[in-house]
Design a protein around this motif. Structure first.
Motif, PDB file in Angstrom:
ATOM      1  N   PHE A   1      37.576 -46.620 -31.563  1.00  0.00           N
ATOM      2  CA  PHE A   1      38.934 -45.998 -32.210  1.00  0.00           C
ATOM      3  C   PHE A   1      38.468 -46.259 -33.580  1.00  0.00           C
TER       4      PHE A   1
ATOM      5  N   PHE B   1      43.630 -37.612 -31.712  1.00  0.00           N
ATOM      6  CA  PHE B   1      44.888 -38.408 -31.538  1.00  0.00           C
ATOM      7  C   PHE B   1      46.009 -37.726 -31.932  1.00  0.00           C
TER       8      PHE B   1
ATOM      9  N   ALA C   1      47.915 -42.536 -32.085  1.00  0.00           N
ATOM     10  CA  ALA C   1      48.469 -41.382 -32.045  1.00  0.00           C
ATOM     11  C   ALA C   1      49.795 -41.509 -32.846  1.00  0.00           C
TER      12      ALA C   1
ATOM     13  N   ASN D   1      47.981 -31.835 -26.270  1.00  0.00           N
ATOM     14  CA  ASN D   1      46.934 -32.511 -27.114  1.00  0.00           C
ATOM     15  C   ASN D   1      46.348 -31.189 -27.944  1.00  0.00           C
TER      16      ASN D   1
ATOM     17  N   ALA E   1      45.402 -46.236 -27.775  1.00  0.00           N
ATOM     18  CA  ALA E   1      45.115 -44.778 -28.111  1.00  0.00           C
ATOM     19  C   ALA E   1      46.752 -44.127 -28.592  1.00  0.00           C
TER      20      ALA E   1
END
Length: 241
Positions: A92, A105, A236, A179, A232
């Motif tokens: 990350f 993200f 985001a 996404n 995650a």
């Protein structure tokens, strides 16, 4: 001779029958949660399916240790799980400082929810609806049911991971729309997105099976999986907020 990881004294069903029942339950579950049930029912439904999968495995004579469940496995699993979480957090951190990776993200599903919905997703929906069922089914029950007498662990893990890849076909259908990075990468192609999702989750399934093997049980892959999915979603949400 008894099958690997089974107790013939407690087995009421054959392993083949148990495998069939678990696969049917998983197929019904992924259809129900992606096409019929409301989103709020997702964790409750999948939680019940996880319990039923364990019940079937136990009726086939599989021990708790074979399924990766047991307090005697917790210490080793905790150490391996902590290492898995550290790897996820490092990934990350790298993604956040690399602009091209940071776009991963850009998830509208996280951007459009409020604080309450974010907490629901991170603390309930993902841990119970996603991580619990997937780890119990694909790293616990299925590898044990796929493993016949005299066969090694990894062929069974590969079969379970292939099922894990197919499990993600329906969830991947709207991924390119939700996404931006995924949509741009595959040009909005649903077919390419789904094929890539199946292949990626197959590989991920093998990795998580390896983590389970190192940790001796399900605790290690549960921690790594939870850090990946909930982390995650949280990142985001924070980036968009």
């Amino acid at each position: 001779m008894a099958q690997v990881g089974s107790d013939p004294g407690t087995a009421r069903w054959s392993r083949r029958r148990g495998l069939f029942l678990v696969l049917v339950m998983l197929a019904c579950s992924v259809v129900m949660t992606n096409t019929i049930l409301p989103a709020t029912a997702y964790p409750f439904w999948n939680g019940v399916v996880a319990v039923l999968a364990v019940v079937v495995a136990r009726r086939c004579g599989l021990s708790w240790r074979t399924l990766g469940i047991g307090s005697d496995l917790d210490r080793r699993g905790l150490l391996v799980g902590a290492a898995a979480v550290a790897v996820v957090l490092l990934a990350f951190a790298i993604a956040l400082v690399v602009p091209e990776l940071r776009q991963a993200f850009a998830d509208e599903r996280a951007a459009e929810v409020g604080t309450g919905a974010m907490l629901w997703a991170v603390l309930v929906r993902i841990p119970v609806g996603t991580v619990l069922l997937e780890e119990v089914a694909f790293r616990g029950v299925l590898p044990a049911l796929f493993r016949p007498e005299g066969r090694g662990w990894w062929p069974a893990a590969a079969l379970a991971s292939a099922c894990f890849g197919l499990w993600h076909v329906l969830p991947s259908l709207g991924l390119s729309e939700g996404n931006d990075a995924v949509g741009a990468l595959f040009g909005g192609s649903t077919l390419l997105t789904s094929l890539t999702a199946v292949l990626a989750t197959f590989v991920l399934g093998l990795v998580l099976c390896g983590v389970r093997r190192l940790g001796g049980g399900l605790l290690a892959p549960v921690l790594g999986h939870l850090a990946s999915n909930s982390g995650a979603f949280l990142l985001a949400w924070l980036l968009h907020a």
